[in-house]
Structures are given as structure tokens and as C-alpha cells.
Design an enzyme around this catalytic site. Structure first.
Site, PDB file in Angstrom:
ATOM      1  N   GLY A 251       7.906   5.413  -3.639  1.00  0.00           N
ATOM      2  CA  GLY A 251       7.078   4.919  -4.725  1.00  0.00           C
ATOM      3  C   GLY A 251       5.776   4.357  -4.321  1.00  0.00           C
ATOM      4  O   GLY A 251       5.053   4.240  -3.242  1.00  0.00           O
TER       5      GLY A 251
ATOM      6  N   GLN B 276      -2.302  -0.335  -5.921  1.00  0.00           N
ATOM      7  CA  GLN B 276      -2.090   0.188  -4.455  1.00  0.00           C
ATOM      8  C   GLN B 276      -3.471   0.977  -4.038  1.00  0.00           C
ATOM      9  O   GLN B 276      -3.778   1.444  -2.937  1.00  0.00           O
ATOM     10  CB  GLN B 276      -0.888   0.907  -3.972  1.00  0.00           C
ATOM     11  CG  GLN B 276       0.129  -0.054  -3.753  1.00  0.00           C
ATOM     12  CD  GLN B 276       1.461   0.357  -3.278  1.00  0.00           C
ATOM     13  OE1 GLN B 276       2.142   0.866  -4.117  1.00  0.00           O
ATOM     14  NE2 GLN B 276       1.691   0.098  -1.872  1.00  0.00           N
TER      15      GLN B 276
ATOM     16  N   CYS C 226       6.476  -0.769   2.835  1.00  0.00           N
ATOM     17  CA  CYS C 226       5.433  -0.678   1.690  1.00  0.00           C
ATOM     18  C   CYS C 226       4.256   0.360   2.331  1.00  0.00           C
ATOM     19  O   CYS C 226       3.808   0.241   3.410  1.00  0.00           O
ATOM     20  CB  CYS C 226       5.109  -1.925   1.496  1.00  0.00           C
ATOM     21  SG  CYS C 226       3.772  -1.825  -0.105  1.00  0.00           S
ATOM     22  N   LEU C 227       3.814   1.304   1.279  1.00  0.00           N
ATOM     23  CA  LEU C 227       2.805   2.045   1.773  1.00  0.00           C
ATOM     24  C   LEU C 227       1.459   1.220   2.360  1.00  0.00           C
ATOM     25  O   LEU C 227       0.457   1.497   2.986  1.00  0.00           O
ATOM     26  CB  LEU C 227       2.411   3.241   1.044  1.00  0.00           C
ATOM     27  CG  LEU C 227       3.505   4.247   0.929  1.00  0.00           C
ATOM     28  CD1 LEU C 227       3.209   5.284  -0.171  1.00  0.00           C
ATOM     29  CD2 LEU C 227       3.583   4.942   2.341  1.00  0.00           C
TER      30      LEU C 227
ATOM     31  N   HIS D 192      10.552  -3.150  -6.323  1.00  0.00           N
ATOM     32  CA  HIS D 192       9.310  -3.400  -5.624  1.00  0.00           C
ATOM     33  C   HIS D 192       8.065  -2.910  -6.191  1.00  0.00           C
ATOM     34  O   HIS D 192       6.937  -3.729  -6.128  1.00  0.00           O
ATOM     35  CB  HIS D 192       9.619  -2.140  -4.345  1.00  0.00           C
ATOM     36  CG  HIS D 192       8.607  -2.148  -3.455  1.00  0.00           C
ATOM     37  ND1 HIS D 192       8.873  -2.678  -1.950  1.00  0.00           N
ATOM     38  CD2 HIS D 192       7.191  -1.620  -3.431  1.00  0.00           C
ATOM     39  CE1 HIS D 192       7.476  -2.547  -1.304  1.00  0.00           C
ATOM     40  NE2 HIS D 192       6.795  -2.005  -1.963  1.00  0.00           N
ATOM     41  N   GLU D 193       8.130  -1.684  -6.822  1.00  0.00           N
ATOM     42  CA  GLU D 193       6.829  -1.276  -7.488  1.00  0.00           C
ATOM     43  C   GLU D 193       6.409  -2.139  -8.696  1.00  0.00           C
ATOM     44  O   GLU D 193       5.242  -2.447  -8.959  1.00  0.00           O
ATOM     45  CB  GLU D 193       7.144   0.277  -8.089  1.00  0.00           C
ATOM     46  CG  GLU D 193       7.431   1.373  -6.962  1.00  0.00           C
ATOM     47  CD  GLU D 193       6.510   1.183  -5.887  1.00  0.00           C
ATOM     48  OE1 GLU D 193       5.200   0.774  -5.713  1.00  0.00           O
ATOM     49  OE2 GLU D 193       6.873   1.358  -4.676  1.00  0.00           O
TER      50      GLU D 193
ATOM     51  N   HIS E 280       4.359  -4.922  -7.576  1.00  0.00           N
ATOM     52  CA  HIS E 280       2.967  -4.625  -7.416  1.00  0.00           C
ATOM     53  C   HIS E 280       2.135  -4.995  -8.808  1.00  0.00           C
ATOM     54  O   HIS E 280       0.970  -5.298  -8.628  1.00  0.00           O
ATOM     55  CB  HIS E 280       2.924  -3.128  -6.857  1.00  0.00           C
ATOM     56  CG  HIS E 280       2.955  -2.838  -5.531  1.00  0.00           C
ATOM     57  ND1 HIS E 280       2.263  -3.696  -4.484  1.00  0.00           N
ATOM     58  CD2 HIS E 280       4.078  -2.124  -4.827  1.00  0.00           C
ATOM     59  CE1 HIS E 280       2.866  -3.052  -3.327  1.00  0.00           C
ATOM     60  NE2 HIS E 280       3.782  -2.296  -3.430  1.00  0.00           N
TER      61      HIS E 280
HETATM   62 ZN    ZN Z   1       4.781  -1.316  -2.249  1.00  0.00          ZN
END
Ligand code: ZN
Length: 188
Positions: A46, A51, A93-94, A137-138, A141
Site C-alpha cells: 500500500g 508518503q 512501511c515504504l 496502516h494506510e 498515514h
Molecule cells: Zn506505511
């Protein structure tokens, strides 16, 4: 279509709450395409708009696995309208390259959002699936919350972050989560 630079942990804008999308315009469609292009390039499950430096309430998820292909999903102005159960799973996480740590999440969530055509949909994700966890998770953000804030053991999390040359856990951001704790105790 563009592959964007992903902001790394420590970047202040990752901590800012994102704004509602008022109209699912062509600009939003381009943002969604950029999110997919960037997510697939870096092999993410995701990716949320903040981000890539855009503080709008948009994220994308593709929770496909080798044995279970799934449709890529777009979430605009999402709201988690129901949540239950609890699970501890390792997450990454990216914005935290190579860094993983166990975190607390709800097992089941019901989310309401708009799709790329501006149409409202409701989706159930259950059993602590990759999709259920990615939705949470997303969503975080968009609130300026990061997975590390849910860590089960802050000392282990700190060690892990250090190993990957990332800033330490932010103590004032750590979440207590008594509701999840209680659920996890019931599971034992
Ligand atoms: Zn993340």
C-alpha cells in the site's frame, strides 16, 4: 504516470494530518496513478499520498499474494466505521526501508471510502488479513500516525530502527491501545 520519491521516516510532513478531497478530479486521478506506479516500483502492499509529499486523504492498496490475486484498490476520504478483534503481526512501511517490527492491529475492519470515480463503497476486511492490516496502516498515514507508534516492544523497535539508520521511536507518539491489549489478552 510517474514514479515519485517516497518520504522517509523523520520527514516532518509524514506527521501531518491530511486534508479531505473535495472533488475526485483529474488531478486526483493522476495522484492515484502516481501512487500505484510508485508502490509497484518499490514492491509495496500500500501507499498513502502523504508518503509522496501530498497531504490529501488518498491511499492505494494491492494486497495480492502469489496464491491470492486481488484487485488493486483506491481509497479516497476513507473512514473506518467498524473494528473488532486484535492481532499482532510484523509490519513494514515504504517510508522505513527494510525495517520491520511487530505491531498491534484490529483483526476485522469495515471501511467506507470513495473510489476513483467518486462513488462511495463499503468494504469488509477480516481475519487479520493482509488487506485488513493494510487498510489500518494506510489510514494511519492520513492521520500522521506511523506503524512504529503501534509497536509491541519499543526497545526492540528502537534497536531495529537504529540498525537501519532511521531515527528512534518518538516516545510522545507511542499509542497505548488498551482496547487492543484487552482483546489480545482474551485471545490467550
Ligand atoms: Zn506505511
Amino acid at each position: 504516470m510517474a514514479i515519485k520519491k517516497i518520504l522517509k521516516y523523520g520527514e516532518p510532513s509524514l506527521r501531518e494530518p491530511s486534508k479531505e478531497v473535495h472533488k475526485v478530479s483529474k488531478k486526483i486521478a493522476e495522484l492515484v496513478q502516481d501512487l500505484f506506479d510508485t508502490m509497484y516500483t518499490f514492491n509495496g502492499v500500500g501507499l498513502a499520498a502523504p508518503q509522496i509529499g501530498v497531504n490529501l486523504r488518498v491511499y492505494v492498496i494491492d494486497a495480492s499474494t502469489k496464491d491470492n490475486p486481488m484487485k488493486p484498490l483506491v481509497f479516497i476520504n476513507p473512514k473506518i466505521i467498524k473494528k473488532s478483534g486484535a492481532i499482532i503481526e510484523e509490519e513494514g512501511c515504504l517510508s522505513f526501508p527494510e525495517a520491520y517490527t511487530p505491531v498491534r492491529r484490529y483483526k476485522n475492519v469495515k471501511v467506507k471510502a470513495q473510489d476513483i470515480n467518486g462513488r462511495t463503497f463499503v468494504l469488509d476486511a477480516t481475519d487479520g488479513s493482509l488487506l485488513a492490516r493494510a487498510i489500518q496502516h494506510e489510514y494511519d498515514h492520513l492521520e500522521g500516525i506511523l506503524f512504529i507508534d503501534h509497536c509491541v516492544n519499543r526497545f526492540e523497535a528502537d534497536e531495529m530502527l537504529k540498525k537501519h539508520n532511521l531515527p528512534p521511536v518518538e516516545e510522545d507518539k507511542l499509542l497505548e491501545e488498551p482496547e487492543l491489549e484487552a482483546e489480545l489478552k482474551n485471545n490467550d
